[in-house]
Design a protein around this motif. Sequence first.
Motif, PDB file in Angstrom:
ATOM      1  N   ALA A  29       4.468  -3.794 -21.257  1.00  0.00           N
ATOM      2  CA  ALA A  29       5.114  -4.334 -20.370  1.00  0.00           C
ATOM      3  C   ALA A  29       5.725  -3.082 -19.358  1.00  0.00           C
ATOM      4  N   LEU A  30       5.778  -1.995 -20.013  1.00  0.00           N
ATOM      5  CA  LEU A  30       6.306  -0.662 -19.166  1.00  0.00           C
ATOM      6  C   LEU A  30       5.251  -0.202 -18.316  1.00  0.00           C
ATOM      7  N   THR A  31       3.936  -0.138 -18.745  1.00  0.00           N
ATOM      8  CA  THR A  31       2.787   0.193 -17.949  1.00  0.00           C
ATOM      9  C   THR A  31       2.165  -0.750 -17.298  1.00  0.00           C
ATOM     10  N   GLY A  32       2.542  -1.961 -17.468  1.00  0.00           N
ATOM     11  CA  GLY A  32       2.185  -3.076 -16.606  1.00  0.00           C
ATOM     12  C   GLY A  32       2.959  -3.037 -15.416  1.00  0.00           C
ATOM     13  N   THR A  33       4.351  -3.158 -15.624  1.00  0.00           N
ATOM     14  CA  THR A  33       5.343  -3.007 -14.608  1.00  0.00           C
ATOM     15  C   THR A  33       5.014  -1.635 -13.445  1.00  0.00           C
ATOM     16  N   SER A  34       4.892  -0.708 -14.170  1.00  0.00           N
ATOM     17  CA  SER A  34       4.269   0.568 -13.438  1.00  0.00           C
ATOM     18  C   SER A  34       3.271   0.278 -12.608  1.00  0.00           C
ATOM     19  N   SER A  35       2.158  -0.214 -13.073  1.00  0.00           N
ATOM     20  CA  SER A  35       1.027  -0.508 -12.464  1.00  0.00           C
ATOM     21  C   SER A  35       1.278  -1.325 -11.065  1.00  0.00           C
ATOM     22  N   LEU A  36       2.095  -2.496 -11.439  1.00  0.00           N
ATOM     23  CA  LEU A  36       2.514  -3.429 -10.261  1.00  0.00           C
ATOM     24  C   LEU A  36       3.138  -2.930  -9.005  1.00  0.00           C
ATOM     25  N   ILE A  37       4.154  -1.970  -9.483  1.00  0.00           N
ATOM     26  CA  ILE A  37       5.012  -1.365  -8.537  1.00  0.00           C
ATOM     27  C   ILE A  37       4.160  -0.421  -7.608  1.00  0.00           C
ATOM     28  N   SER A  38       3.494   0.523  -8.321  1.00  0.00           N
ATOM     29  CA  SER A  38       2.420   1.349  -7.692  1.00  0.00           C
ATOM     30  C   SER A  38       1.430   0.424  -6.917  1.00  0.00           C
ATOM     31  N   GLY A  39       0.888  -0.686  -7.392  1.00  0.00           N
ATOM     32  CA  GLY A  39      -0.077  -1.402  -6.240  1.00  0.00           C
ATOM     33  C   GLY A  39       0.783  -1.968  -5.227  1.00  0.00           C
ATOM     34  N   LEU A  40       1.899  -2.424  -5.319  1.00  0.00           N
ATOM     35  CA  LEU A  40       2.700  -2.883  -4.278  1.00  0.00           C
ATOM     36  C   LEU A  40       3.016  -1.705  -3.182  1.00  0.00           C
ATOM     37  N   ILE A  41       3.153  -0.525  -3.661  1.00  0.00           N
ATOM     38  CA  ILE A  41       3.371   0.657  -2.849  1.00  0.00           C
ATOM     39  C   ILE A  41       1.964   0.988  -2.178  1.00  0.00           C
ATOM     40  N   LEU A  42       0.938   0.796  -2.971  1.00  0.00           N
ATOM     41  CA  LEU A  42      -0.388   1.110  -2.508  1.00  0.00           C
ATOM     42  C   LEU A  42      -0.872   0.219  -1.126  1.00  0.00           C
ATOM     43  N   ILE A  43      -0.500  -1.129  -1.189  1.00  0.00           N
ATOM     44  CA  ILE A  43      -0.582  -2.070  -0.236  1.00  0.00           C
ATOM     45  C   ILE A  43      -0.151  -1.840   0.944  1.00  0.00           C
ATOM     46  N   PHE A  44       1.352  -1.631   0.782  1.00  0.00           N
ATOM     47  CA  PHE A  44       2.108  -1.173   1.951  1.00  0.00           C
ATOM     48  C   PHE A  44       1.709  -0.204   2.578  1.00  0.00           C
ATOM     49  N   GLU A  45       1.372   0.822   1.978  1.00  0.00           N
ATOM     50  CA  GLU A  45       0.928   2.229   2.494  1.00  0.00           C
ATOM     51  C   GLU A  45      -0.477   2.151   3.402  1.00  0.00           C
ATOM     52  N   TRP A  46      -1.316   1.149   2.746  1.00  0.00           N
ATOM     53  CA  TRP A  46      -2.639   0.825   3.508  1.00  0.00           C
ATOM     54  C   TRP A  46      -2.219   0.098   4.806  1.00  0.00           C
ATOM     55  N   TRP A  47      -1.401  -0.998   4.516  1.00  0.00           N
ATOM     56  CA  TRP A  47      -1.099  -1.598   5.764  1.00  0.00           C
ATOM     57  C   TRP A  47      -0.586  -0.824   6.741  1.00  0.00           C
ATOM     58  N   TYR A  48       0.420   0.060   6.425  1.00  0.00           N
ATOM     59  CA  TYR A  48       1.101   1.087   7.472  1.00  0.00           C
ATOM     60  C   TYR A  48       0.124   1.739   8.003  1.00  0.00           C
ATOM     61  N   PHE A  49      -0.790   2.426   7.295  1.00  0.00           N
ATOM     62  CA  PHE A  49      -1.798   3.310   7.798  1.00  0.00           C
ATOM     63  C   PHE A  49      -2.749   2.570   8.755  1.00  0.00           C
ATOM     64  N   ARG A  50      -3.242   1.426   8.470  1.00  0.00           N
ATOM     65  CA  ARG A  50      -3.901   0.658   9.468  1.00  0.00           C
ATOM     66  C   ARG A  50      -3.433   0.476  10.625  1.00  0.00           C
ATOM     67  N   LYS A  51      -1.877   0.184  10.394  1.00  0.00           N
ATOM     68  CA  LYS A  51      -1.034  -0.326  11.800  1.00  0.00           C
ATOM     69  C   LYS A  51      -0.962   0.937  12.792  1.00  0.00           C
ATOM     70  N   TYR A  52      -0.261   1.993  11.912  1.00  0.00           N
ATOM     71  CA  TYR A  52       0.225   3.092  12.870  1.00  0.00           C
ATOM     72  C   TYR A  52      -0.447   4.410  12.640  1.00  0.00           C
ATOM     73  N   GLY A  53      -1.361   4.421  11.696  1.00  0.00           N
ATOM     74  CA  GLY A  53      -2.330   5.629  11.596  1.00  0.00           C
ATOM     75  C   GLY A  53      -1.676   6.714  10.936  1.00  0.00           C
ATOM     76  N   THR A  54      -0.818   6.478   9.988  1.00  0.00           N
ATOM     77  CA  THR A  54       0.068   7.618   9.361  1.00  0.00           C
ATOM     78  C   THR A  54       0.450   6.728   7.982  1.00  0.00           C
ATOM     79  N   SER A  55       0.737   7.748   6.857  1.00  0.00           N
ATOM     80  CA  SER A  55       1.476   7.390   5.545  1.00  0.00           C
ATOM     81  C   SER A  55       2.745   7.335   5.928  1.00  0.00           C
ATOM     82  N   PHE A  56       3.421   6.050   5.364  1.00  0.00           N
ATOM     83  CA  PHE A  56       4.845   5.948   5.637  1.00  0.00           C
ATOM     84  C   PHE A  56       5.610   6.985   4.760  1.00  0.00           C
TER      85      PHE A  56
END
Length: 554
Positions: A65-92
């Motif tokens: 559960a610990l590693t799965g939760t860590s993977s989920l949170i880091s995946g959500l951060i990755l999705i947000f970072e990728w969206w922000y980079f595609r829209k604004y051209g930089t890392s949040f």
Amino acid sequence: MAEAGTGFLEQLKSCIVWSWTYLWTLWFFIMLFLVYILRVPLKINDNLTTVSMFLNTLTPKFYVALTGTSSLISGLILIFEWWYFRKYGTSFIEQVSVSHLRPLLGGMDNSAPSAASAANGDADSSRQSVSECKVWRNPLNLFRGAEYNRYTWVTGREPLTYYDMNLSAQDHQTFFTCDTDHLRPADAIMQKAWRERNPQARISAAHEALELNECATAYILLAEEEATTIVEAEKLFKQALKAGEGCYRRSQQLQHHGAQYEAQHRRDTNVLVYIKRRLAMCARKLGRTREAVKMMRDLMKEFPLLSMFNIHENLLEALLELQAYADVQAVLAKYDDISLPKSATICYTAALLKARAVSDKFSPEAASRRGLSTAEMNAVEAIHRAVEFNPHVPKYLLEMKSLILPPEHILKRGDSEAIAYAFFHLQHWKRVEGALNLLHCTWEGTFRMIPYPLEKGHLFYPYPICTETADRELLPSFHEVSVYPKKELPFFILFTAGLCSFTAMLALLTHQFPELMGVFAKAFLSTLFAPLNFVMEKVESILPSSLWHQLTRI
């Protein structure tokens, strides 16, 4: 005394900031050393034993559960970072770190010149950068009612952005209004109409102005926004021409009677030039190309100083349609000058003319065997020059990217200018046999000659970094903006991607092989802390036991 105290506090603060900026490693090791010395009174060993006993009682499901939760949170951060980079051209995360953490750590922007001499020395380059990032009126912009609105009716998409239309409203107020408009009721209504955001309100105001008087600017607005075909727009522009010529003749006679009359004459001149240029564009769109060329030539002779409309670019496109390449070369000889601002139309038209001389017989295999001839070398150099000026154009000419309707304003050397050029000139490149093949074989060689990073250009000034931001404002959201140079993925996107993958793999392995992963984790931790234990044993052997005893009693 107060000033001395303030100065002392500032010096003390700067010393503390400096120490935290450059000596943070020393601070870190000192804190570790103190924690180790005070491990007995702080009961660190007992606490660690308690924690280890608690961890030993946990089942493998907890670690899954610990590693799965860590993977989920880091995946959500990755999705947000990728969206922000595609829209604004930089890392949040990077942007927040630079904006908020750097001031706390005493970081300063060293890019700003610290002396007046440096500012004066960089004046020319900064002025050039600002001028290249200036937004220009598209000389070949389409008609809103007859073309842009028809696209919206068919596709349901808005081809123009609010920023683009707002710039057009500012242009209309600059060209079509003056300070004396309030003295004439029809012009006063139109002065308010150009500021109106609602298209229907603008059209209603134009009809209201025409009920009072034959108003040239009212006809212009109706031709641009209400007419649904080019034929209707041309009829309205002809009525506007009749009214505009009368106003121009009257104001021409009174222009020297005062500043107000001079401003009114300047406005009437802008109105007349705009009407004649749009009439020439109507003739070009309706297939009367020779008539359009004659109208453009007459307009350029009558008003040679009004270069703001860039009528020569309309003329170049019409001459290319007539395949009058000698006339095109004559226009280029006049406007492709080092003292005049360049454009994609000028650079790529010059490249097309030189490519036309060799493209029908050009073969990359034959050229690689025998080398390039003088004419082929000139054509390749012209293509390299054009690509360096605007590197986005070839992908549209080679149909590697889909075209959209060009905006009403363009950014020179940007994606918006590339779209505007390719939208009208792609047919001319296709008409010249082998021209696109020559472009396809040679355009990528340009980037091997441009220094990287782009601190300086090869034939032009360095490529401005502001084009991506301005193009995102000018172009609709459904279009994928072309970016040059290609930005590398920020570190935090790669980091979160690796973290997400690693924790997901740990969760899967822990779920499938709980006992084996437990043994592996213990071996990994013991190996990780082995150097630290070795250092601590050496420290205990070096320090005298009496000193060690006194320190632990503190």
